[in-house]
Design a protein around this motif. Structure first.
Motif, short mmCIF file in Angstrom:
data_model
loop_
_atom_site.label_atom_id
_atom_site.label_comp_id
_atom_site.label_asym_id
_atom_site.label_seq_id
_atom_site.Cartn_x
_atom_site.Cartn_y
_atom_site.Cartn_z
N THR A 208 -3.85 15.20 8.09
CA THR A 208 -3.07 14.29 7.23
C THR A 208 -1.71 14.90 6.88
O THR A 208 -0.69 14.20 6.90
CB THR A 208 -3.85 13.99 5.93
N ASP A 209 -1.70 16.19 6.55
CA ASP A 209 -0.43 16.84 6.18
C ASP A 209 0.54 16.85 7.37
O ASP A 209 1.74 16.65 7.20
CB ASP A 209 -0.69 18.27 5.69
N ALA A 210 0.01 17.11 8.56
CA ALA A 210 0.87 17.11 9.75
C ALA A 210 1.39 15.69 10.03
O ALA A 210 2.57 15.50 10.36
CB ALA A 210 0.09 17.64 10.95
N ALA B 168 -7.50 3.44 3.74
CA ALA B 168 -8.07 4.75 4.08
C ALA B 168 -8.08 4.96 5.59
O ALA B 168 -8.42 4.05 6.36
CB ALA B 168 -9.49 4.82 3.54
N VAL B 169 -7.73 6.17 6.00
CA VAL B 169 -7.73 6.52 7.43
C VAL B 169 -9.16 6.82 7.86
O VAL B 169 -9.87 7.58 7.22
CB VAL B 169 -6.84 7.77 7.68
N VAL C 184 -2.75 5.52 13.28
CA VAL C 184 -4.03 5.85 12.63
C VAL C 184 -4.75 4.54 12.32
O VAL C 184 -4.13 3.56 11.95
CB VAL C 184 -3.84 6.67 11.32
N ALA C 185 -6.07 4.54 12.51
CA ALA C 185 -6.86 3.36 12.15
C ALA C 185 -7.17 3.42 10.66
O ALA C 185 -7.52 4.48 10.15
CB ALA C 185 -8.16 3.34 12.95
N VAL D 292 -5.23 8.76 2.67
CA VAL D 292 -4.80 7.42 2.23
C VAL D 292 -3.33 7.25 2.58
O VAL D 292 -2.53 8.19 2.46
CB VAL D 292 -5.04 7.26 0.71
N VAL D 293 -2.97 6.04 3.06
CA VAL D 293 -1.59 5.80 3.51
C VAL D 293 -0.91 4.70 2.67
O VAL D 293 -1.58 3.85 2.10
CB VAL D 293 -1.54 5.35 4.99
N ALA D 294 0.42 4.76 2.66
CA ALA D 294 1.21 3.66 2.09
C ALA D 294 2.48 3.54 2.90
O ALA D 294 2.91 4.50 3.55
CB ALA D 294 1.53 3.94 0.64
N GLY D 295 3.09 2.34 2.90
CA GLY D 295 4.33 2.15 3.65
C GLY D 295 4.75 0.69 3.60
O GLY D 295 4.40 -0.03 2.67
#
Ligand code: UTP
Length: 277
Positions: A231-233, A202-203, A157-158, A172-175
């Protein structure tokens, strides 16, 4: 190499009413080119010449845009005005366009699942054409992601950093950091409140997805706003360490919002208009 790109263009574009009452928002022009054409050109530059459009009611103009207009061609043949059509002619020559209709707007995840028959069992790109991405100094954002896919063979994802106040408009992502500008995603949340957001990454509307996403979406219940959320998938893939978040090189304009649309128009006029393609 990834050869197909999906364009979910079934959304209603309520933020642009009344302009979008009888016209698809993806046909709104940034200067003299519709938003969706920018997206298609980006996909073709990335090698994804097979463009699969997930359309909806009232979106016929998009299908017509990627077809020859005989009457118009005949009318301006041999005149200097032909030059105005050279860009879109080139796109039509290089691309293959397929379409499917999303009958009910049940969310981005649902739109992507609707495109499954056009994609099949192969990795594919996704462009949300209301996000205009430009990289004047190098490869397009989707081309950057396609190169990354060759290396990692997983969903990508960008992402871009946004202010804390804006996180509730995005996934929103974290990792963990894989390398500079690249995060191995462990958590994804759709439109979190600023307090609940796991980060400010943010995606935006560019994805590379592996085809197992279709089965995952099929088994994903409606989420935020009662919509089937991509996002959920993606969170299911992320829990298995199979999603990367890429901080792309280039500019992104949120043309689904009026201020972003105006900024994009100004930028394109200043930097591209009147330049040879
Ligand atoms: P948006 O959240 O921007 O929604 O969709 P929208 O309806 O297009 O615009 P507003 O909020 O009413 O102004 C994000 C992307 O997902 C597509 C849209 O076309 C857009 O590219 N989408 C969304 C679908 O194709 N189908 C859906 O059911 C939902």
């Amino acid at each position: 190499m990834i050869g197909k790109c999906l364009f979910p263009v079934a959304g209603s574009g309520t933020r642009f009413l009344p302009a979008t009452k009888s016209m698809p928002k993806e046909m709104l022009p940034i200067v003299n080119k519709p938003l969706v054409q920018y997206g298609v050109e980006e996909a073709i530059e990335a090698g994804m010449t097979n463009c699969a459009l997930v359309t909806g009611r009232g979106k016929r103009a998009i299908a017509d845009h990627f077809d020859i207009s005989y009457e118009l061609e005949h009318q301006i043949a041999g005149s200097s005005k032909e030059d105005y059509l050279s860009g879109i002619r080139d796109v039509i020559d290089r691309g293959v366009f397929t379409m499917v209709r999303q009958r009910a707007m049940l969310g981005l995840g649902h739109a992507i699942l609707t495109g499954e028959p056009l994609i099949g069992d192969q990795p594919f790109g996704v462009v949300l054409s209301d996000d205009l991405c430009l990289n004047p100094d190098g490869p397009s954002v989707l081309a950057q992601m396609a190169a990354l896919y060759e290396e990692y063979q997983c969903s990508i994802v960008a992402v871009q950093e946004v202010s804390k106040e804006e996180v509730d408009q995005y996934g929103v992502v974290a990792g963990t950091t894989e390398r500079d500008g690249l995060t191995r995603v462990s958590e994804m949340v759709e439109k979190p409140s600023p307090e609940a957001a796991p980060s400010n990454l943010a995606v935006i509307g560019r994805y590379i997805l592996t085809p197992d996403i279709f089965d995952i979406i099929r088994n994903t219940p409606p989420g935020k706003n009662g919509e089937v959320q991509l996002t959920d998938a993606l969170q299911t893939q992320a829990q298995e360490g199979r999603v990367l978040a890429y901080q792309f090189k280039g500019l992104r304009f949120d043309c689904g919002s009026v201020p972003g649309f105006v900024d994009a128009t100004q930028y394109v006029f200043d930097h591209y208009y009147g330049q040879p393609e």
